[in-house]
Scaffold this motif. Structure first.
Motif, PDB file in Angstrom:
ATOM      1  N   ASP A  93      22.844   4.328  43.832  1.00 18.92           N
ATOM      2  CA  ASP A  93      23.786   3.659  42.934  1.00 18.92           C
ATOM      3  C   ASP A  93      23.107   3.280  41.628  1.00 18.92           C
ATOM      4  OD1 ASP A  93      25.968   3.692  44.637  1.00 18.92           O
ATOM      5  OD2 ASP A  93      25.596   1.685  45.441  1.00 18.92           O
ATOM      6  N   VAL A  94      23.860   3.334  40.529  1.00 20.25           N
ATOM      7  CA  VAL A  94      23.367   2.719  39.301  1.00 20.25           C
ATOM      8  C   VAL A  94      23.348   1.205  39.494  1.00 20.25           C
ATOM      9  CG1 VAL A  94      24.160   4.568  37.796  1.00 20.25           C
ATOM     10  CG2 VAL A  94      25.662   2.630  38.257  1.00 20.25           C
ATOM     11  N   ALA A  95      22.578   0.528  38.659  1.00 19.74           N
ATOM     12  CA  ALA A  95      22.352  -0.905  38.861  1.00 19.74           C
ATOM     13  C   ALA A  95      23.388  -1.784  38.179  1.00 19.74           C
ATOM     14  CB  ALA A  95      20.954  -1.289  38.381  1.00 19.74           C
ATOM     15  N   ASP A  96      23.911  -1.343  37.030  1.00 16.56           N
ATOM     16  CA  ASP A  96      24.854  -2.196  36.311  1.00 16.56           C
ATOM     17  C   ASP A  96      25.688  -1.350  35.364  1.00 16.56           C
ATOM     18  OD1 ASP A  96      23.332  -1.832  33.838  1.00 16.56           O
ATOM     19  OD2 ASP A  96      21.909  -3.288  34.658  1.00 16.56           O
ATOM     20  N   GLY A  97      26.643  -2.021  34.710  1.00 16.68           N
ATOM     21  CA  GLY A  97      27.582  -1.322  33.845  1.00 16.68           C
ATOM     22  C   GLY A  97      26.949  -0.697  32.618  1.00 16.68           C
ATOM     23  N   GLU A  98      25.757  -1.143  32.235  1.00 20.77           N
ATOM     24  CA  GLU A  98      25.086  -0.552  31.079  1.00 20.77           C
ATOM     25  C   GLU A  98      24.672   0.887  31.344  1.00 20.77           C
ATOM     26  OE1 GLU A  98      21.899  -3.085  29.996  1.00 20.77           O
ATOM     27  OE2 GLU A  98      23.188  -4.734  29.340  1.00 20.77           O
ATOM     28  N   GLU A  99      24.648   1.274  32.613  1.00 20.27           N
ATOM     29  CA  GLU A  99      24.243   2.634  32.964  1.00 20.27           C
ATOM     30  C   GLU A  99      25.444   3.555  33.209  1.00 20.27           C
ATOM     31  OE1 GLU A  99      19.932   1.839  35.000  1.00 20.27           O
ATOM     32  OE2 GLU A  99      21.662   1.617  36.293  1.00 20.27           O
ATOM     33  N   CYS A 100      26.643   3.078  32.910  1.00 18.10           N
ATOM     34  CA  CYS A 100      27.834   3.916  33.036  1.00 18.10           C
ATOM     35  C   CYS A 100      27.822   4.999  31.958  1.00 18.10           C
ATOM     36  CB  CYS A 100      29.097   3.079  32.902  1.00 18.10           C
ATOM     37  SG  CYS A 100      29.407   1.980  34.301  1.00 18.10           S
ATOM     38  N   PRO A 101      28.408   6.158  32.242  1.00 17.12           N
ATOM     39  CA  PRO A 101      28.458   7.230  31.242  1.00 17.12           C
ATOM     40  C   PRO A 101      29.452   6.890  30.134  1.00 17.12           C
ATOM     41  CG  PRO A 101      29.745   7.836  33.156  1.00 17.12           C
ATOM     42  CD  PRO A 101      29.067   6.542  33.503  1.00 17.12           C
ATOM     43  N   PRO A 102      29.325   7.532  28.974  1.00 17.79           N
ATOM     44  CA  PRO A 102      30.287   7.295  27.892  1.00 17.79           C
ATOM     45  C   PRO A 102      31.651   7.885  28.239  1.00 17.79           C
ATOM     46  CG  PRO A 102      28.818   9.101  27.324  1.00 17.79           C
ATOM     47  CD  PRO A 102      28.285   8.510  28.603  1.00 17.79           C
ATOM     48  N   GLU A 103      32.662   7.378  27.576  1.00 15.22           N
ATOM     49  CA  GLU A 103      34.009   7.907  27.798  1.00 15.22           C
ATOM     50  C   GLU A 103      34.120   9.307  27.188  1.00 15.22           C
ATOM     51  OE1 GLU A 103      38.616   6.300  27.598  1.00 15.22           O
ATOM     52  OE2 GLU A 103      37.059   5.246  26.492  1.00 15.22           O
ATOM     53  N   GLY A 104      34.972  10.147  27.794  1.00 12.99           N
ATOM     54  CA  GLY A 104      35.254  11.453  27.216  1.00 12.99           C
ATOM     55  C   GLY A 104      34.698  12.640  27.971  1.00 12.99           C
ATOM     56  N   ARG A 105      34.059  12.413  29.114  1.00 13.00           N
ATOM     57  CA  ARG A 105      33.474  13.534  29.843  1.00 13.00           C
ATOM     58  C   ARG A 105      34.432  14.184  30.848  1.00 13.00           C
ATOM     59  NH1 ARG A 105      27.200  11.963  31.477  1.00 13.00           N
ATOM     60  NH2 ARG A 105      26.432  11.519  29.373  1.00 13.00           N
ATOM     61  N   GLY A 154      32.388  13.576  38.229  1.00 13.63           N
ATOM     62  CA  GLY A 154      32.733  14.509  37.169  1.00 13.63           C
ATOM     63  C   GLY A 154      32.233  14.162  35.785  1.00 13.63           C
ATOM     64  N   THR A 155      31.458  13.094  35.664  1.00 18.25           N
ATOM     65  CA  THR A 155      30.870  12.737  34.371  1.00 18.25           C
ATOM     66  C   THR A 155      29.509  13.395  34.158  1.00 18.25           C
ATOM     67  OG1 THR A 155      29.830  10.778  35.335  1.00 18.25           O
ATOM     68  CG2 THR A 155      32.033  10.497  34.388  1.00 18.25           C
ATOM     69  N   TYR A 156      29.090  14.232  35.097  1.00 22.30           N
ATOM     70  CA  TYR A 156      27.744  14.813  35.058  1.00 22.30           C
ATOM     71  C   TYR A 156      27.560  15.751  33.867  1.00 22.30           C
ATOM     72  CZ  TYR A 156      23.632  17.458  36.538  1.00 22.30           C
ATOM     73  OH  TYR A 156      22.401  18.048  36.597  1.00 22.30           O
ATOM     74  N   ASP A 157      26.395  15.681  33.258  1.00 17.38           N
ATOM     75  CA  ASP A 157      26.020  16.580  32.165  1.00 17.38           C
ATOM     76  C   ASP A 157      24.677  17.210  32.502  1.00 17.38           C
ATOM     77  OD1 ASP A 157      25.211  17.816  29.802  1.00 17.38           O
ATOM     78  OD2 ASP A 157      26.105  16.277  28.526  1.00 17.38           O
ATOM     79  N   LYS A 158      24.704  18.504  32.797  1.00 16.06           N
ATOM     80  CA  LYS A 158      23.480  19.201  33.226  1.00 16.06           C
ATOM     81  C   LYS A 158      22.446  19.294  32.104  1.00 16.06           C
ATOM     82  CE  LYS A 158      25.330  23.851  32.243  1.00 16.06           C
ATOM     83  NZ  LYS A 158      24.400  24.213  31.166  1.00 16.06           N
ATOM     84  N   LYS A 214      21.524   8.618  32.904  1.00 15.27           N
ATOM     85  CA  LYS A 214      22.229   9.014  31.686  1.00 15.27           C
ATOM     86  C   LYS A 214      22.993  10.322  31.875  1.00 15.27           C
ATOM     87  CE  LYS A 214      19.213   6.658  28.360  1.00 15.27           C
ATOM     88  NZ  LYS A 214      18.289   6.818  27.212  1.00 15.27           N
ATOM     89  N   CYS A 215      22.533  11.125  32.836  1.00 14.21           N
ATOM     90  CA  CYS A 215      23.191  12.406  33.090  1.00 14.21           C
ATOM     91  C   CYS A 215      24.576  12.230  33.704  1.00 14.21           C
ATOM     92  CB  CYS A 215      22.330  13.269  34.007  1.00 14.21           C
ATOM     93  SG  CYS A 215      21.970  12.509  35.612  1.00 14.21           S
ATOM     94  N   GLY A 216      24.880  11.033  34.218  1.00 11.31           N
ATOM     95  CA  GLY A 216      26.157  10.822  34.895  1.00 11.31           C
ATOM     96  C   GLY A 216      26.151  11.415  36.278  1.00 11.31           C
ATOM     97  N   GLY A 217      27.337  11.577  36.839  1.00 14.20           N
ATOM     98  CA  GLY A 217      27.449  12.170  38.170  1.00 14.20           C
ATOM     99  C   GLY A 217      27.769  11.151  39.236  1.00 14.20           C
ATOM    100  N   ALA A 218      27.584  11.568  40.485  1.00 13.42           N
ATOM    101  CA  ALA A 218      27.970  10.761  41.652  1.00 13.42           C
ATOM    102  C   ALA A 218      26.947   9.654  41.888  1.00 13.42           C
ATOM    103  CB  ALA A 218      28.098  11.658  42.883  1.00 13.42           C
TER     104      ALA A 218
END
Length: 623
Positions: free
Chosen positions: A163-175, A83-87, A94-98
């Motif tokens: 999968d993303v590789a590390d925590g630096e690729e996590c989406p920002p909070e608030g989505r 649910g963090t996806y940004d189309k 960076k788009c987030g998602g699954a």
């Protein structure tokens, strides 16, 4: 993981051939490839390998659900990862998602994800068995399976997510959606339209609230318990949206429409489904026609589960290294889960607690001491590169600070017992040093952070035993709050429970010389100040001291003087100079840094050992 390398190179395409796997769909088996075969392995096709792993993983999730009514939290795990996806953002990830990012501590601590660490505990043992299944896939498989096993529709799932590789690729909070925004309809559309979802899909997906409960101590919503939740199943308490909150049906819509039962929860974002003219069309339909709800829900859930999974992948994800953490770090948990861990059980040895087989014949104590030295050196290098001293101190404190001296049974007493955690900063170090338990690594990192920030040498010992499962976690509420009604009384209640004294309370409070408070996380502090607007690290927040990466006695000086409005003073800070007993030590530490360092080192060491079961002999970590 090699089985997913080709799909990582090409991305996930909705146009790919989707062969049936008995309800599981896998993206183009030929494209997925296979793991390299050893000389003794069979010549089975790669697709068959992946199919077998997916089927087996799904069966394991089913067995988990039979033994543990965790359907709601598994649904939430899949949703919050996707649910963090940004189309509007085309670059992956960076788009987030699954994409499996929710396994990293940096995202788990987002306010909307509170409580999801428990879900991670539940699925990691399953993930560790199937190297060909990514975290992104296991999160979505578990979520869909939970819906189906609760009586809901069959979800048309596909698999092959990267999968993303590390925590630096996590989406920002608030989505993710909030429960009580100023304008519920506008907020829901803002969040879900950003994902590319429609009004119909918003309403259909909202129907998943037929499962689960809200707990006020986590979300701030719901009653502490109702007649539907006072006896569980699972841990009792909370408020559910429906009376049968482990059954997936259309009752959510019926209950919201009728509102006849005050023991059932209706959030502003629930109520608006029958107030907004567009939402109401679908909500009325689903309240009357469960088949229509099931059909639309299954389609919307499948769409949600694929968000962000079909974006072009950057080069760094084309050939990721095989992860070792899942199998290595969970091996000890598997052994303990198979045999059970009770207070009467003989404690496993340091070697049994997760270390890889030694290649040399060195004594166990020597091996462990070498690993501890290696881990400490890695923590030092981490601190030099990331300036993460404050969060490492907090990690050790919060693991140990749940201790209750009045509870004699381990691990119910809480304390330094090393919860298996995917914190992005510590996990790579843990991967390298399998003979070091999580409990030891958390405390080693905390003490090393103090020392590297210029603080005193902490007289640490090692050999702590880890808990085995989330059921052994302490209850929420044992750690200190920032703004209690009676700060002195609250601090004593929390720290006396641990067996600590007034002197130790004040000395330990001095660790606030490091770090910042962020209002979006804790509700305290300014968004930024002249001391934090440029970092180091992510900018923002409010610090207690001007040099908030330097460990000294400035915390006490600044509280006493209160000359700078850009420095934070919480009620539990101010009381150190207001309470007559606390004030003796606070005044002393403000005037004498050596005295503060001496008392702090002793108190920190004592805290780090609270509730710890040591596997003799206790080890030191000499340079």
């Amino acid at each position: 993981m090699a089985v997913v390398h080709r799909i990582l190179r090409r991305g996930l395409s909705a146009a790919s051939p989707l062969p049936s796997l008995g309800g599981l769909l896998l993206v183009s088996p030929q494209e997925l490839g296979r793991r390299p075969a050893s000389s003794s392995s069979s010549a089975a096709a790669a697709a068959g390998d992946v199919e077998a792993e997916l089927r087996a993983a799904r069966e394991d999730v089913r067995q988990l659900l039979k033994s543990n009514p965790c359907h709601p939290i598994l649904v939430r795990l899949g949703w919050h990862d996707a649910g963090t996806y940004d189309k509007n953002i085309t670059e992956w990830p960076k788009c987030g998602g699954a994409n499996g990012s929710l396994r990293f501590g940096v995202e788990l601590v987002h306010a909307a994800n509170k409580g999801l660490l428990k879900a991670l505990f539940l699925v990691i043992p399953i993930k560790s068995k199937y190297a060909g299944v990514t975290y992104a896939d296991i999160f979505q498989l578990a979520s869909a399976t939970a819906i189906e096993e609760a009586g809901g529709p069959k979800i048309p799932m596909i698999y092959g997510r990267a999968d993303v590789a590390d925590g630096e690729e996590c989406p920002p909070e608030g989505r993710l959606p909030a429960a009580d925004p100023p304008s519920p309809a506008e907020h829901l559309r803002e969040v879900f339209y950003r994902m590319g979802l429609s009004d119909k899909e918003i309403v259909a997906l909202s129907g998943a609230h037929t499962l689960g409960r809200a707990r006020p101590e986590r979300s701030g919503w719901g009653k502490p318990e109702t007649k539907y939740t006072e006896n569980g199943p699972g841990a009792p308490g909370g408020q559910s949206w429906t009376s049968e909150w482990l059954k997936f049906d259309s009752s959510y819509f019926k209950e919201i429409k009728e509102r006849r039962d005050e023991d059932l929860l209706v959030l502003p974002t629930d109520a608006v489904l029958f107030e907004d003219s567009s939402f109401k069309i679908h909500a009325e339909k689903y309240a009357e026609d469960q088949d229509a709800f099931f059909e639309d829900y299954a389609e919307a859930h499948a769409k949600l589960s694929n968000l962000g999974a079909n974006e072009p992948l950057p080069k760094r994800h084309q050939n990721p290294p095989l992860p070792t953490s899942a199998a290595a770090d969970m091996a000890v948990v598997h052994r303990l889960l198979r045999r059970g861990l009770s207070a009467a059980s003989p404690l496993p040895s340091l070697q049994e607690l997760g270390r890889r087989p030694a290649s040399s014949s060195a004594a166990a104590a020597g091996d462990a001491a070498a690993e501890l030295r290696g881990a400490r050196e890695d923590v030092k290098q981490l601190l030099k590169s990331t300036s993460c001293h404050p969060i490492l101190v907090r990690l050790g404190w919060h693991d140990a600070g749940t201790y209750d001296k009045n509870i004699t049974e381990w691990p119910k007493c809480g304390g330094a017992n090393g919860l298996v955690n995917a914190l992005k900063l510590i996990q790579p170090i843990k991967d390298k040093h399998a003979g070091v338990t999580y409990a030891d690594l958390f405390q080693l990192a905390s003490a090393t952070a103090i020392e590297e920030a210029g603080g005193p040498k902490i007289p640490m010992i090692y050999g702590r035993v880890d808990v085995a499962a989330p059921e052994q976690c302490p209850p929420e509420g044992r750690l200190p709050a920032a703004g209690p009604p009676s700060p002195a009384e609250h601090l004593r209640e929390v720290f006396y429970r641990m067996g600590l004294s007034d002197k130790e309370i004040v000395a330990l409070s001095g660790a606030h010389t490091l770090g910042r408070s962020r209002p979006e996380r804790s509700g305290w502090g300014k968004p930024e100040t002249k001391y934090t607007k440029n970092g180091p690290g992510a900018p923002g927040g409010q610090s207690w001291t001007s040099q908030w990466l330097k460990f000294d006695n400035s915390y006490f000086k600044d509280i006493k003087e209160r000359r700078d409005e850009d420095l934070l003073v919480l009620p539990t800070d101010a009381v150190l100079f207001e309470d007559s007993s606390f004030k003796i030590y606070a005044e002393k530490y403000a005037a004498d840094q050596d005295a503060f360092f001496e008392d702090y080192a002793e108190a920190h060491a004592k805290l780090s050992n609270l509730g710890a079961k040591f596997d003799p002999p206790k080890l030191t970590c000499k340079s």
